[in-house]
Design an enzyme around this catalytic site. Structure first.
Site, PDB file in Angstrom:
ATOM      1  N   TYR A  18       0.813  -1.216   0.000  1.00  0.00           N
ATOM      2  CA  TYR A  18       0.000   0.000   0.000  1.00  0.00           C
ATOM      3  C   TYR A  18       0.852   1.273   0.000  1.00  0.00           C
ATOM      4  CZ  TYR A  18      -2.939  -3.722   1.780  1.00  0.00           C
ATOM      5  OH  TYR A  18      -3.574  -4.919   1.955  1.00  0.00           O
ATOM      6  N   TYR A 146     -12.375  -6.860   6.236  1.00  0.00           N
ATOM      7  CA  TYR A 146     -11.218  -6.959   5.350  1.00  0.00           C
ATOM      8  C   TYR A 146     -10.946  -8.446   5.092  1.00  0.00           C
ATOM      9  CZ  TYR A 146      -6.709  -6.766   3.234  1.00  0.00           C
ATOM     10  OH  TYR A 146      -5.694  -6.937   2.334  1.00  0.00           O
ATOM     11  N   ASP A 247     -13.919 -15.992   8.174  1.00  0.00           N
ATOM     12  CA  ASP A 247     -12.538 -15.705   7.800  1.00  0.00           C
ATOM     13  C   ASP A 247     -11.757 -15.543   9.109  1.00  0.00           C
ATOM     14  OD1 ASP A 247     -10.130 -14.499   7.240  1.00  0.00           O
ATOM     15  OD2 ASP A 247     -10.935 -13.038   5.814  1.00  0.00           O
ATOM     16  N   LYS A 276      -2.037 -16.749   7.946  1.00  0.00           N
ATOM     17  CA  LYS A 276      -1.149 -15.985   8.826  1.00  0.00           C
ATOM     18  C   LYS A 276      -0.369 -16.859   9.816  1.00  0.00           C
ATOM     19  CE  LYS A 276      -3.568 -11.552   8.448  1.00  0.00           C
ATOM     20  NZ  LYS A 276      -2.565 -10.609   7.962  1.00  0.00           N
TER      21      LYS A 276
HETATM   22  N1  PMP Z   1      -8.499 -12.047   5.752  1.00  0.00           N
HETATM   23  C1  PMP Z   1      -8.135 -11.398   6.870  1.00  0.00           C
HETATM   24  C2  PMP Z   1      -9.073 -11.353   8.025  1.00  0.00           C
HETATM   25  C3  PMP Z   1      -6.881 -10.791   6.952  1.00  0.00           C
HETATM   26  O1  PMP Z   1      -6.531 -10.130   8.067  1.00  0.00           O
HETATM   27  C4  PMP Z   1      -6.004 -10.882   5.840  1.00  0.00           C
HETATM   28  C5  PMP Z   1      -4.620 -10.250   5.863  1.00  0.00           C
HETATM   29  N2  PMP Z   1      -4.497  -9.065   6.514  1.00  0.00           N
HETATM   30  C6  PMP Z   1      -6.417 -11.577   4.704  1.00  0.00           C
HETATM   31  C7  PMP Z   1      -7.677 -12.153   4.698  1.00  0.00           C
HETATM   32  C8  PMP Z   1      -5.529 -11.706   3.488  1.00  0.00           C
HETATM   33  O2  PMP Z   1      -4.468 -12.548   3.765  1.00  0.00           O
HETATM   34  P1  PMP Z   1      -3.121 -12.435   2.879  1.00  0.00           P
HETATM   35  O3  PMP Z   1      -2.529 -11.093   3.187  1.00  0.00           O
HETATM   36  O4  PMP Z   1      -2.286 -13.571   3.373  1.00  0.00           O
HETATM   37  O5  PMP Z   1      -3.505 -12.588   1.457  1.00  0.00           O
END
Ligand code: PMP
Length: 435
Positions: A18, A146, A247, A276
């Protein structure tokens, strides 16, 4: 010969998350990391408050994860997953099925969190497609969510503050309910879910399902909300036959105080995204798990072919490390560590709510957030270096100064992080007064 220093070269040629290459960001070069400390190229050691964006739960350079990586690399670091399989993927999938709710029976090993979200969305869309209900292809989600930066994932992020506004015209149009607002079950009133319910009642015939981050919304605003929302949503999904996707890419593996956030809600989704901390922050890897209903539904077309298969799917090196990271977590007293971090964050961050520039202090598990009244964007010239001068690594965004440290952090190091947040708040306050 390239005469540029590393940082000069970086500023001249490399994109960071970003950021603009026309106005390169202030950067610090890391040469190594160990435990909760990052060592910068100028010799300074700073305490990591970010767990490299929620991932390094065991800290850096962990001897067991290093050993697993070395061991696996001598067998093979990668082999294609089409037509072949391997023990690291099988062992990891066994563990994921073991440690999650018994309803989760199938695992898709993706290469990043965003991709695992794409796969989850595809599973839901294919489920309805196979039932002859191709029109059920929209998702309902909260604002302020997100879910990643790829196009499908972007389409379910907050349409305004999800960092993706400019793509609006080419994104699939999904359906957004107000961001969750009730933090504690004891304060619950049915009005909190009214608009969400209305959207389901009016538009369920075009919805494949619901996707949310349970209990904590991460990069969309670090909002924390109560389990009752999720119980209500589950009821609506059952009543109107919608698939429910959680998620847990940020919340998974203990961060909110339970191994998975859904454990605190009494309900279980149909599809679960993990990432993660899955590899303890060592490698990029994510997983999408689903229940029998979803897999049977996809197979209802007589084929059951899930249309996804990235080159690095189930990368053995990442899978081996992930399996070791899960063992390490389960063998540790992580629950106690997260509870101790939560207690200390509450004690040490809460006093900052007295500052005039602080809107709210929020803590959940090993996540501490100090939300300010004003965005920090115009402070990014001086703030990163000021933070590093305090001996810590914290990366504020928008109005938020937040930390989610590795679970192994000592109370002294955590104290230093909290104290640094106090100094950051005080410095911002004093500069705001002057300007
Ligand atoms: N979903 C959530 C809740 C996240 O926090 C993130 C990453 N910040 C993602 C999806 C995307 O994961 P990545 O950056 O490994 O593509």
């Amino acid at each position: 010969m390239d005469k540029l220093s590393n940082l000069e070269f970086d500023a001249a040629h490399i994109w960071h998350p970003y950021t603009s290459v026309a106005h390169p960001p202030v950067l610090h070069e890391v040469v190594s990391a160990s435990g909760v400390k990052l060592r910068l190229c100028d010799g300074r050691e700073i305490i990591d408050g970010m767990s490299s964006w929620w991932s390094t739960i065991h800290g850096y350079n962990h001897p067991r994860l290093n050993a697993a990586a070395h061991e696996q690399i001598d067998y093979m670091s990668h082999v294609m997953f089409g037509g072949l399989t391997h023990d690291p993927a099988i062992s990891l999938s066994r563990k994921l099925i073991d440690i999650t709710d018994e309803s989760f029976q199938y695992v898709f090993l993706a290469d990043s969190g965003s991709i695992s979200v794409e796969v989850a969305l595809k599973m839901a869309v294919q489920y309805w497609f196979a039932q002859g209900r191709a029109e059920k292809n929209r998702f309902l989600t909260f604002r302020s969510g997100y879910h990643g930066d790829t196009f499908g994932a972007m389409s379910v992020c907050d349409p305004v503050n999800g960092m993706h506004t400019m793509f609006e015209s080419i994104l699939p149009q999904h359906i957004f309910a107000p961001a969750p607002d009730c933090q504690h079950d004891k304060d619950w009133q049915d009005t909190y879910i009214a608009e969400f319910r209305e959207l389901v009642e009016q538009r369920h015939f075009e919805m494949a399902g619901v996707i949310v981050e349970p209990l904590v919304q991460g990069a969309g605003g670090m909002r924390m909300y109560c389990a009752e929302y999720l119980r209500q949503i589950k009821q609506l999904c059952d009543q109107y036959d919608l698939l429910l996707i959680f998620d847990e890419i940020a919340t998974g593996f203990g961060r909110t105080g339970s191994l998975f956030a859904y454990e605190q809600t009494g309900i279980v989704p149909d599809i679960l995204c993990l990432g993660k901390a899955l590899t303890g922050g060592y490698m990029t890897l994510a997983a999408t798990l689903c229940n029998q209903k979803v897999s049977d539904g996809i197979a209802a077309d007589g084929q059951g072919v899930l249309m996804h298969g990235p080159t690095f799917m189930a990368n053995p090196l990442a899978c081996r490390i992930a399996a070791e990271s899960i063992d390490l977590l389960l063998e540790s007293d992580w629950k106690q560590s997260v509870a101790a971090i939560e207690k200390q964050l509450q004690m040490e961050l809460q006093p900052y709510s007295a500052s005039l520039i602080v809107k709210q202090v929020r803590v959940k598990g090993a996540i501490g957030v100090v939300e300010l009244n004003h965005p920090l964007d115009d402070m990014m010239e001086w703030l990163p270096e000021f933070i590093v001068e305090q001996g810590v690594w914290i990366r504020p965004f928008r109005t938020m100064i937040y930390i989610m440290p590795p679970y192994i952090i000592s109370s002294n190091d955590l104290h230093q992080l909290c104290e640094a947040i106090g100094k950051i708040v005080a410095e911002i306050e004093s500069r705001s007064e002057k300007s």
